[in-house]
Design a protein around this motif. Sequence first.
Motif, mmCIF file in Angstrom:
data_model
loop_
_atom_site.group_PDB
_atom_site.id
_atom_site.type_symbol
_atom_site.label_atom_id
_atom_site.label_comp_id
_atom_site.label_asym_id
_atom_site.label_seq_id
_atom_site.Cartn_x
_atom_site.Cartn_y
_atom_site.Cartn_z
ATOM 1 N N CYS A 1 -3.502 3.875 -2.599
ATOM 2 C CA CYS A 1 -3.181 3.185 -3.845
ATOM 3 C C CYS A 1 -2.332 1.959 -3.534
ATOM 4 C CB CYS A 1 -2.457 4.114 -4.815
ATOM 5 S SG CYS A 1 -0.831 4.662 -4.272
ATOM 6 N N SER B 1 -7.414 2.790 -14.266
ATOM 7 C CA SER B 1 -7.175 2.398 -12.874
ATOM 8 C C SER B 1 -5.694 2.343 -12.488
ATOM 9 C CB SER B 1 -7.809 1.033 -12.598
ATOM 10 O OG SER B 1 -7.203 0.052 -13.419
ATOM 11 N N GLU B 2 -4.806 2.827 -13.357
ATOM 12 C CA GLU B 2 -3.376 2.803 -13.043
ATOM 13 C C GLU B 2 -2.703 4.095 -13.477
ATOM 14 O OE1 GLU B 2 -2.118 -1.858 -12.948
ATOM 15 O OE2 GLU B 2 -1.750 -0.777 -14.819
ATOM 16 N N SER C 1 0.837 -1.190 0.000
ATOM 17 C CA SER C 1 0.000 0.000 0.000
ATOM 18 C C SER C 1 0.877 1.246 0.000
ATOM 19 C CB SER C 1 -0.944 -0.014 1.192
ATOM 20 O OG SER C 1 -0.215 -0.055 2.387
ATOM 21 N N LEU D 1 1.273 2.563 -10.203
ATOM 22 C CA LEU D 1 0.351 2.575 -9.075
ATOM 23 C C LEU D 1 -1.041 2.157 -9.542
ATOM 24 C CD1 LEU D 1 1.316 6.110 -7.727
ATOM 25 C CD2 LEU D 1 2.297 3.904 -7.055
ATOM 26 N N ARG D 2 -1.726 1.373 -8.732
ATOM 27 C CA ARG D 2 -3.115 1.000 -9.027
ATOM 28 C C ARG D 2 -4.021 1.769 -8.072
ATOM 29 N NH1 ARG D 2 -2.928 -4.517 -9.364
ATOM 30 N NH2 ARG D 2 -2.458 -4.207 -11.556
ATOM 31 N N VAL D 3 -5.064 2.390 -8.633
ATOM 32 C CA VAL D 3 -6.016 3.181 -7.856
ATOM 33 C C VAL D 3 -7.433 2.784 -8.261
ATOM 34 C CG1 VAL D 3 -4.490 5.165 -7.535
ATOM 35 C CG2 VAL D 3 -5.901 5.027 -9.580
#
Length: 121
Positions: free
Chosen positions: A62, A105-106, A49, A74-76
Amino acid sequence: MPPSPLQLGDADPAQDWAARCLSEISARSGEDGTARDRRGSPRKAASGSALIRPAFGAAIACTLVDRSEGGARLRVLSVLGIPDDFILCVGTERMRAHVAWRSPSELGVALSPESEDRSGD
Protein backbone atom coordinates in the motif's frame (compact mmCIF):
# COMPACT_ATOMS: atom_id res chain seq x y z
CA MET A 1 -56.74 6.53 -13.67
CA PRO A 2 -55.84 7.04 -9.99
CA PRO A 3 -53.91 10.21 -9.11
CA SER A 4 -50.16 9.92 -8.55
CA PRO A 5 -48.79 10.58 -5.06
CA LEU A 6 -47.53 13.96 -6.25
CA GLN A 7 -51.04 14.96 -7.30
CA LEU A 8 -52.27 14.19 -3.80
CA GLY A 9 -50.00 16.86 -2.35
CA ASP A 10 -47.36 14.54 -0.96
CA ALA A 11 -43.71 15.60 -1.18
CA ASP A 12 -41.58 14.07 -3.91
CA PRO A 13 -39.65 11.23 -2.20
CA ALA A 14 -36.55 11.86 -4.35
CA GLN A 15 -36.46 15.54 -3.38
CA ASP A 16 -37.02 14.65 0.28
CA TRP A 17 -34.11 12.17 0.13
CA ALA A 18 -31.87 14.74 -1.61
CA ALA A 19 -32.73 17.37 1.01
CA ARG A 20 -31.83 14.94 3.82
CA CYS A 21 -28.52 14.13 2.12
CA LEU A 22 -27.63 17.80 1.68
CA SER A 23 -28.55 18.46 5.30
CA GLU A 24 -26.29 15.61 6.47
CA ILE A 25 -23.40 16.81 4.29
CA SER A 26 -23.80 20.34 5.64
CA ALA A 27 -23.81 19.05 9.22
CA ARG A 28 -20.53 17.21 8.61
CA SER A 29 -18.85 20.07 6.75
CA GLY A 30 -17.09 23.17 7.91
CA GLU A 31 -18.41 26.63 7.15
CA ASP A 32 -16.49 26.75 3.86
CA GLY A 33 -18.11 23.50 2.66
CA THR A 34 -15.05 21.30 3.14
CA ALA A 35 -15.15 18.23 5.35
CA ARG A 36 -14.31 18.86 8.98
CA ASP A 37 -11.18 17.18 10.22
CA ARG A 38 -12.21 15.12 13.26
CA ARG A 39 -8.68 14.06 14.22
CA GLY A 40 -7.26 14.94 17.61
CA SER A 41 -3.97 15.92 15.96
CA PRO A 42 -3.21 17.42 12.54
CA ARG A 43 -2.42 15.15 9.63
CA LYS A 44 0.81 15.42 7.70
CA ALA A 45 1.20 14.52 4.05
CA ALA A 46 3.25 11.40 3.48
CA SER A 47 4.24 9.50 0.41
CA GLY A 48 5.86 6.17 0.83
CA SER A 49 5.35 2.48 0.53
CA ALA A 50 4.05 0.39 3.40
CA LEU A 51 2.91 -3.17 3.99
CA ILE A 52 -0.34 -4.42 5.46
CA ARG A 53 0.39 -7.66 7.33
CA PRO A 54 -2.83 -9.50 8.18
CA ALA A 55 -2.83 -12.26 10.79
CA PHE A 56 -3.32 -14.79 7.99
CA GLY A 57 -2.33 -14.63 4.34
CA ALA A 58 0.14 -12.66 2.30
CA ALA A 59 1.25 -9.09 2.94
CA ILE A 60 -0.50 -6.39 0.91
CA ALA A 61 1.45 -3.47 -0.56
CA CYS A 62 0.00 0.00 0.00
CA THR A 63 0.95 3.68 -0.12
CA LEU A 64 0.93 5.89 2.96
CA VAL A 65 -0.99 9.01 1.85
CA ASP A 66 -1.04 10.98 5.09
CA ARG A 67 -0.53 10.42 8.77
CA SER A 68 -1.55 11.96 12.08
CA GLU A 69 -0.42 11.12 15.59
CA GLY A 70 -2.97 8.33 15.98
CA GLY A 71 -3.85 7.31 12.44
CA ALA A 72 -3.12 7.18 8.75
CA ARG A 73 -4.71 7.08 5.32
CA LEU A 74 -3.57 4.24 3.07
CA ARG A 75 -4.08 3.81 -0.67
CA VAL A 76 -4.49 0.25 -1.99
CA LEU A 77 -5.49 -1.35 -5.28
CA SER A 78 -8.66 -2.64 -3.59
CA VAL A 79 -9.91 -2.80 -0.03
CA LEU A 80 -11.51 -6.19 -0.67
CA GLY A 81 -10.00 -8.85 1.55
CA ILE A 82 -8.26 -6.44 3.91
CA PRO A 83 -9.24 -7.31 7.50
CA ASP A 84 -10.37 -4.77 10.09
CA ASP A 85 -7.21 -5.35 12.18
CA PHE A 86 -3.65 -5.86 10.94
CA ILE A 87 -0.03 -4.83 11.45
CA LEU A 88 1.11 -1.87 9.34
CA CYS A 89 4.81 -1.83 8.47
CA VAL A 90 6.33 1.49 7.40
CA GLY A 91 10.08 1.17 7.01
CA THR A 92 11.29 -0.38 10.28
CA GLU A 93 8.22 0.81 12.22
CA ARG A 94 5.47 -1.72 13.01
CA MET A 95 2.08 -0.57 14.32
CA ARG A 96 -1.24 -2.19 15.09
CA ALA A 97 -3.89 -0.79 12.77
CA HIS A 98 -7.68 -0.85 13.05
CA VAL A 99 -9.76 0.23 10.04
CA ALA A 100 -11.92 3.28 10.83
CA TRP A 101 -13.30 3.80 7.30
CA ARG A 102 -13.00 2.40 3.78
CA SER A 103 -13.50 3.67 0.25
CA PRO A 104 -12.92 1.53 -2.86
CA SER A 105 -9.18 2.31 -2.92
CA GLU A 106 -8.34 3.87 0.47
CA LEU A 107 -8.44 3.00 4.16
CA GLY A 108 -8.40 5.22 7.20
CA VAL A 109 -6.79 3.45 10.14
CA ALA A 110 -6.27 4.11 13.83
CA LEU A 111 -2.71 3.25 14.85
CA SER A 112 -1.17 2.06 18.09
CA PRO A 113 2.32 0.70 18.84
CA GLU A 114 2.72 -3.01 18.28
CA SER A 115 2.83 -4.94 21.54
CA GLU A 116 6.15 -6.47 22.52
CA ASP A 117 4.28 -9.68 23.42
CA ARG A 118 4.49 -11.77 20.25
CA SER A 119 3.53 -15.06 21.93
CA GLY A 120 1.34 -16.00 18.94
CA ASP A 121 4.36 -16.00 16.55
